[in-house]
Design an enzyme around this catalytic site. Structure first.
Site, mmCIF file in Angstrom:
data_model
loop_
_atom_site.group_PDB
_atom_site.id
_atom_site.type_symbol
_atom_site.label_atom_id
_atom_site.label_comp_id
_atom_site.label_asym_id
_atom_site.label_seq_id
_atom_site.Cartn_x
_atom_site.Cartn_y
_atom_site.Cartn_z
ATOM 1 N NE ARG A 78 46.571 45.609 36.647
ATOM 2 C CZ ARG A 78 45.684 45.104 37.523
ATOM 3 N NH1 ARG A 78 44.845 45.884 38.201
ATOM 4 N NH2 ARG A 78 45.610 43.816 37.722
ATOM 5 N N GLY A 79 43.686 44.555 34.231
ATOM 6 C CA GLY A 79 42.905 43.446 34.764
ATOM 7 C C GLY A 79 41.875 43.104 33.692
ATOM 8 C CB ALA A 80 40.957 39.882 32.106
ATOM 9 N NE ARG A 121 48.058 44.633 28.808
ATOM 10 C CZ ARG A 121 48.161 44.276 30.099
ATOM 11 N NH1 ARG A 121 47.253 44.683 30.969
ATOM 12 N NH2 ARG A 121 49.150 43.522 30.509
ATOM 13 C CD GLN A 230 50.861 44.188 37.494
ATOM 14 O OE1 GLN A 230 51.909 43.766 37.990
ATOM 15 N NE2 GLN A 230 50.665 44.189 36.199
ATOM 16 C CG ASP A 271 45.169 38.322 32.002
ATOM 17 O OD1 ASP A 271 45.669 37.996 33.095
ATOM 18 O OD2 ASP A 271 44.868 39.496 31.707
HETATM 19 O O1 MRU Z 1 48.915 43.045 33.250
HETATM 20 P P1 MRU Z 1 47.709 43.118 34.139
HETATM 21 O O2 MRU Z 1 47.949 43.907 35.375
HETATM 22 O O3 MRU Z 1 46.481 43.566 33.389
HETATM 23 O O4 MRU Z 1 47.466 41.610 34.570
HETATM 24 C C1 MRU Z 1 46.342 41.308 35.341
HETATM 25 C C2 MRU Z 1 46.253 39.886 35.721
HETATM 26 O O5 MRU Z 1 47.091 39.077 35.417
HETATM 27 C C3 MRU Z 1 45.013 39.486 36.475
HETATM 28 O O6 MRU Z 1 45.268 38.417 37.325
HETATM 29 C C4 MRU Z 1 43.920 39.079 35.482
HETATM 30 O O7 MRU Z 1 43.750 40.038 34.475
HETATM 31 C C5 MRU Z 1 42.621 38.838 36.151
HETATM 32 S S1 MRU Z 1 41.895 40.299 36.776
HETATM 33 C C6 MRU Z 1 40.434 39.855 37.532
#
Ligand code: MRU
Length: 385
Positions: A78-80, A121, A230, A271
């Site tokens: 996870r995380g963009a 996603r 998270q 994101d």
């Molecule tokens: O749902 P997630 O855990 O994937 O959400 C992640 C976030 O909101 C992060 O802040 C974002 O993806 C940036 S990660 C460098």
């Protein structure tokens, strides 16, 4: 009493396959493992299963399209930026399995798999960005009259490049971010935009890690980030493992801590950033930004250009992922914490209005308002590089 449910027990579309669990990693620090790794010889992607953290550190292998899709949807990865890298490796591995000499057929199979992975996603634009980059390489090779074998090699190279770039980009964001703070500052962050969300350094955590290397002595506050935690499970965990002074907050505590003057800057990830600077990030981010404006704390978004979507005029156009109600009512609790049949609102992200953002920290510098102009300048710098 049942054991608190993990993401995997909530949603698994495919049965857990024991051969996919590769390693118990409890002997090493989490930061010593790669978030996403390609094992080309084994036709697999190896990831840290983030749904098990912090209780269990385990690596898992992803081989099939369904396993990759599930891992992204379930937030095992996870995380963009990490999602983008995983998708790039994924589309490469899946294309590699297409046995044909017919380039047209190879492209049509690629497109099917690309669309499937892209549906896992909707908000993090890095997913479609990485897949489009891979598609661009495939079509370019077709124009050049390349063979399927050569195209597969080019896809491999591009996927590796996407990962390497992520590391470099995060480090540069860290350098620019560090110019916005001073030793001893209190820094607040929301969700996890850390190493676990990228391939190294993180985005919002990059200034923190670089500051740690240079003895800045930051005091970091991590919002726990309901409903998937998270902040508590991942940010607090990885920063603590790195020896950073980090304090965990419930999501409703940031106003109190800002009012006490303990926060000098806020760094969050994103994101998707629209062309006017409106920023989608984990649900609750816009609450933090609104409170920060009340107490005069600068609110910075750390954004690789891969997360900036200049095709969208404003944040109103960013698709927001809606997730299952059980994440709010049951997940992590030993028993359900809301009445049966209750209506639940569970968007995974919210959009922070651009006028609440003090700066957007990219790998090409810090963009300031008006973002409609400054983000164009950032992309002009990118073009020149
Ligand atoms: O749902 P997630 O855990 O994937 O959400 C992640 C976030 O909101 C992060 O802040 C974002 O993806 C940036 S990660 C460098």
């Amino acid at each position: 009493m049942t054991v608190a449910a993990s993401a995997a027990t909530f949603y698994g579309n495919i049965p857990e396959d024991a051969r996919n669990r590769v390693k118990d990693m409890s002997d090493k620090s989490i930061l010593e493992y790669e978030t996403v790794e390609l094992l080309d010889d084994e036709n697999a992607i190896r990831i840290i299963d983030q749904t098990l953290l912090p209780g269990r550190q385990e690596l898992i292998l992803l081989r099939t399209a369904e396993e990759i899709w599930d891992a992204i949807y379930l937030l095992k990865v996870r995380g963009a930026p990490a999602i983008g890298v995983c998708a790039a490796f994924g589309i490469y591995l899946l294309s590699k399995q297409t046995e044909t000499e017919d380039y047209e057929f190879f492209v049509s199979e690629f497109e099917k798999k690309k669309d499937y992975l892209d549906s896992s996603r909707p908000t993090a634009v890095n997913l479609s960005w990485a897949l489009r980059r891979m598609e661009g390489v495939l079509l370019e090779m077709q124009k050049k009259g390349a063979s399927v074998k050569e195209a597969k090699q080019a896809l491999l190279k591009e996927a590796i490049r996407i990962k390497e770039e992520d590391i470099e980009v995060c480090r540069r964001i860290g350098e620019f971010g560090l110019t916005l703070v001073k030793p001893g500052d209190g820094i607040l962050t929301h969700c996890n935009a850390g190493q676990l969300a990228t391939c190294k350094y993180g985005t919002a955590t990059a200034p923190i890690y670089l500051g740690q290397e240079r003895g800045y002595g930051f005091h970091v506050y991590a919002d726990e980030t309901r409903p998937l935690l998270q902040g508590a499970r991942l940010t607090a965990y990885e920063l603590h493992a790195a020896g950073v002074d980090v304090t965990l907050l419930c999501d409703n505590m940031s106003a109190s801590i800002m009012k006490q003057g303990k926060i000098q800057a806020i760094f969050v990830g994103c994101d998707r950033v629209a062309a006017n600077g409106d920023t989608a990030n984990k649900i609750g981010t816009s609450v933090v930004a609104t409170v920060a404006a009340r107490y005069g704390v600068p609110f910075y978004v750390c954004a690789p250009t891969s997360t900036i979507d200049m095709s969208l005029e404003s944040g109103d156009l960013i698709p927001i992922e809606q997730r299952k109600p059980e994440e709010v009512t049951e997940m992590w609790y030993t028993q359900r914490m809301a009445p049966e049949g209750i209506k639940v609102y569970n968007p995974a992200f919210d959009v922070t209005d651009h006028d609440l953002i003090a700066g957007i920290v990219t790998e090409f510098g810090v963009a300031r308002a008006p973002y409609t102009e400054s983000l164009k300048e950032i992309f002009a710098l990118k073009e020149k590089e």
